[in-house]
Scaffold this motif. Structure first.
Motif, PDB file in Angstrom:
ATOM      1  N   GLN A   7      -9.074  -1.604   6.486  1.00 55.38           N
ATOM      2  CA  GLN A   7     -10.277  -2.181   6.002  1.00 55.38           C
ATOM      3  C   GLN A   7     -10.015  -3.236   5.282  1.00 55.38           C
ATOM      4  OE1 GLN A   7     -13.238  -0.378   7.104  1.00 55.38           O
ATOM      5  NE2 GLN A   7     -13.904  -0.422   5.391  1.00 55.38           N
ATOM      6  N   ARG A   8      -9.216  -3.486   4.632  1.00 56.03           N
ATOM      7  CA  ARG A   8      -8.781  -4.552   3.624  1.00 56.03           C
ATOM      8  C   ARG A   8      -8.262  -5.880   4.306  1.00 56.03           C
ATOM      9  NH1 ARG A   8      -6.231  -4.509  -2.314  1.00 56.03           N
ATOM     10  NH2 ARG A   8      -6.126  -6.889  -2.604  1.00 56.03           N
ATOM     11  N   PHE A   9      -7.315  -5.818   5.371  1.00 50.70           N
ATOM     12  CA  PHE A   9      -6.930  -7.220   5.893  1.00 50.70           C
ATOM     13  C   PHE A   9      -7.103  -6.948   7.569  1.00 50.70           C
ATOM     14  CE2 PHE A   9      -4.276  -6.577   2.417  1.00 50.70           C
ATOM     15  CZ  PHE A   9      -4.214  -7.818   1.917  1.00 50.70           C
TER      16      PHE A   9
ATOM     17  N   GLU B 160      -7.522   2.156   5.098  1.00 53.10           N
ATOM     18  CA  GLU B 160      -7.574   1.375   3.854  1.00 53.10           C
ATOM     19  C   GLU B 160      -7.037   0.059   4.293  1.00 53.10           C
ATOM     20  OE1 GLU B 160      -8.994   2.700   0.981  1.00 53.10           O
ATOM     21  OE2 GLU B 160      -8.395   1.054  -0.030  1.00 53.10           O
TER      22      GLU B 160
ATOM     23  N   TRP C 267      -2.881   0.721  -3.777  1.00 53.87           N
ATOM     24  CA  TRP C 267      -2.445  -0.480  -3.715  1.00 53.87           C
ATOM     25  C   TRP C 267      -1.892  -0.763  -5.034  1.00 53.87           C
ATOM     26  CZ3 TRP C 267      -2.979  -3.248   0.998  1.00 53.87           C
ATOM     27  CH2 TRP C 267      -3.921  -2.892   1.521  1.00 53.87           C
TER      28      TRP C 267
ATOM     29  N   LEU D 188       0.679  -1.237   0.022  1.00 58.21           N
ATOM     30  CA  LEU D 188      -0.212  -0.132  -0.052  1.00 58.21           C
ATOM     31  C   LEU D 188       1.003   1.365   0.134  1.00 58.21           C
ATOM     32  CD1 LEU D 188      -2.745   1.110   0.126  1.00 58.21           C
ATOM     33  CD2 LEU D 188      -2.701   1.261   2.518  1.00 58.21           C
TER      34      LEU D 188
END
Ligand code: DON
Length: 566
Positions: A143-145, A140, A257, A95
């Motif tokens: 949120q993703r992981f 972010e 990303w 990221l």
């Protein structure tokens, strides 16, 4: 003529450092449930607490980064940016939450009418600030992981800000060192220099505005900072001191990303950050070249290894001159790591004679195939997920302006652009047109968050220290992967540094013996003493399922593990 003086100075400095650094290294830490390394004890504790609470490596890394934004305001931030490389459930991802130049930025904004750098505009005051990436980036990433709820990740940082944290000697010293520049901004002085001086070591510091910001961030996510009253306060504070940051810049910021830069060397697989971070490419070039030059088989101490390190660094930092934001970079990782390019670079290295950086600078050969271009947190969780995250305001306390209502400092990352192309920046880096200021573009970075693994073994590491980060990371990796050092020893070992320009091989005081300096000088290297090497934090997963963590005694930092072995 220079040689004997350097030799004497090096010996003296080695003696001094040896006595000063006795006991400076941290004891190795080892445990079975994951590991965290960061710049401060309070932030490492937060990461460990999140792991113990069932959080994964990303949860712990984000919570640690947020805690750093409170207890380590020199570099930890909400007003800066960074990069993270993660291995989560066997998925590799990186990221980019690097700052970007504001829409109103211009190529010559730091030059006077005669084209000379205009005072310290690219480093002090909000004109030096890029659009912060951390608020969007950290969210972010989670949120993703992340696994735990977002407000839970924020809780420890909020508590530190509202209930207070203890002022460390390091924070006090940084405030003293920067006092004169911090004082230029009454908003900053009101909080950090009460009664005209830094708060005393050991006193409790409460940051109520930052606590409110963190509360809003916990409730609303990044919108709490990129629009509404906090964003407006950022614009106001910036404008009051000649900055050009606008709410619209904050609103339009996007973290990106990117596929990580993957490569192999010395039997290990690695994943690093690609452009706009230069460090991954530099380390990938270094390790590939050194492997093919048989570096691992050379005597561990002595001139041969140091000579080759200097030669590969010199070339990689020359390539760095052509790098920039992926949209304006004149080179990319594919071209710079192409076998033909590496073979060409290797063919120009002589084993018994130093090249001149000036010769390499000219790029007589056509550039490689073109397409068409600090604080560190390392975390491993119990199931082997890894996060390596470097975040920064650039210089200590960034541009030194604290936004009063937001409670945090703005960065001075704009100095990482070639603010005055062809002239050295804060880190002495000479940079090119590819990295000129362009609105919306990301400034080139030296940050080098990186993961390396072989079978079950894995390491996550990165560091702070501007241009010195890539060479430090390359060396720590070599100590680990080639020489098999324990993690803490690999971080501790004295290091060397060369960055193409200036054409000097820098050596930490006890890195080279006087005889080795003699030998390197006779091969044509100018050897200089270096006291400011990068600070590296690292965690490692061992084959037996245990974890190690190491912080850099140069930092200092703090390393901890979950469930230490009794
Ligand atoms: O991105 C970069 O290369 C720099 N802004 C990093 C700054 C840094 O490491 C500060 N630490 N001393």
């Amino acid at each position: 003529m220079r040689r004997p003086i350097f030799t004497v100075l090096l010996s003296l400095a080695a003696l001094l450092l040896a006595s000063a650094s006795e006991g400076a290294s941290f004891p190795a830490v080892r445990g079975g449930g994951g590991a965290v390394a960061s710049a401060e004890e309070a932030s490492t504790e937060v990461g460990l607490e999140i792991l113990r609470a069932g959080g994964n490596a990303v949860d712990a890394a984000v919570a640690t980064a947020l805690a750093l934004a409170v207890v380590h305001p020199q570099a930890g931030n909400l007003g800066g940016g960074g990069f993270a490389v993660v291995r989560m459930n066997d998925q590799l991802m990186s990221l980019d939450f690097r700052e970007v130049a504001p829409a109103a930025a211009t190529r010559d904004m730091y030059l006077d009418d005669e084209g000379r750098p205009w005072k310290d505009a690219s480093s002090i005051g909000p004109l030096a600030a890029g659009v912060p990436g951390s608020p969007v980036g950290l969210y972010e990433l989670h949120q993703r992981f992340g696994a735990l709820p977002w407000p839970r990740i924020l809780r420890p940082a909020r508590q530190l800000a509202s209930e207070g944290f203890v002022v460390t000697t390091r924070l006090y010293d940084s405030l003293v060192e920067e006092q004169e520049r911090l004082e230029r901004f009454p908003e900053t002085a009101a909080v950090w220099l009460p009664d005209g001086r830094p708060p005393a070591v050991g006193s409790r510091m409460r940051l109520s505005a930052l606590a409110r910001t963190l509360e809003a961030y916990a409730e609303q996510g990044p919108r709490a900072l990129t629009e509404g009253p906090i964003a407006e306060a950022i614009e106001r504070a910036s404008a009051a001191h000649g900055g050009v940051l606008r709410v619209s810049d904050l609103q339009s910021y996007e973290a990106v990303w990117r596929p990580p830069l993957e490569f192999e060397a010395f039997g290990w697989k690695m994943a690093a950050m690609d452009l706009p971070a230069a460090g991954g490419i530099i380390v990938a070039q270094n390790l590939s070249l050194l492997e093919s030059l048989g570096w691992g088989e050379l005597p561990r101490f002595g001139a041969d290894r140091a000579h080759l390190l200097a030669e590969v660094w010199r070339r990689s930092y020359a390539d760095r001159f052509l790098m920039g934001d992926p949209r304006s970079s004149e080179v990319d990782s594919k071209g710079l790591l192409a076998p033909e390019w590496l073979a060409y670079r290797r063919s120009t290295i002589q084993r018994d004679k130093a090249s001149l950086s000036a010769d390499i600078a000219r790029f007589p050969e056509s550039p490689p195939a073109e397409s068409p271009d600090t604080t560190h947190v390392a975390v491993a969780d119990a199931v082997g997920n890894l996060v390596t995250l470097t975040t920064t305001l650039n210089y200590t306390f960034g541009c030194r302006l604290m936004v009063p209502e937001a409670g945090f400092f703005l960065n001075n990352e704009m100095d990482d652009f070639a603010a005055a192309p062809g002239r050295p920046n804060l880190y002495g880096l000479v940079q090119g047109e590819a990295n000129a200021v362009r609105p919306g573009h990301r400034m080139l970075s030296s940050m080098t968050p990186i993961l390396a693994w072989r079978g079950e073994e894995a390491v996550a590491l990165g560091g702070r220290g501007g241009s010195r980060i890539p060479t430090a990371i390359a060396q720590v990796l070599l100590h680990l992967l080639v020489d098999g050092d324990p993690l803490q020893a690999a971080v501790d070992r004295p290091r060397l540094h060369h960055q193409w320009l200036p054409d000097v091989l820098r050596a930490e005081a006890d890195a080279l013996s006087p005889e080795t300096v003699e030998e390197l000088s006779s091969r044509g290297h100018e050897v200089g003493i270096w006291t400011k090497d990068a600070k590296v934090n690292a965690v490692r997963m061992l084959e037996d399922g245990n974890f190690e963590a190491a912080a850099d005694p140069r930092g200092p930092g703090s390393a901890g593990v979950v469930d230490p072995i009794q």
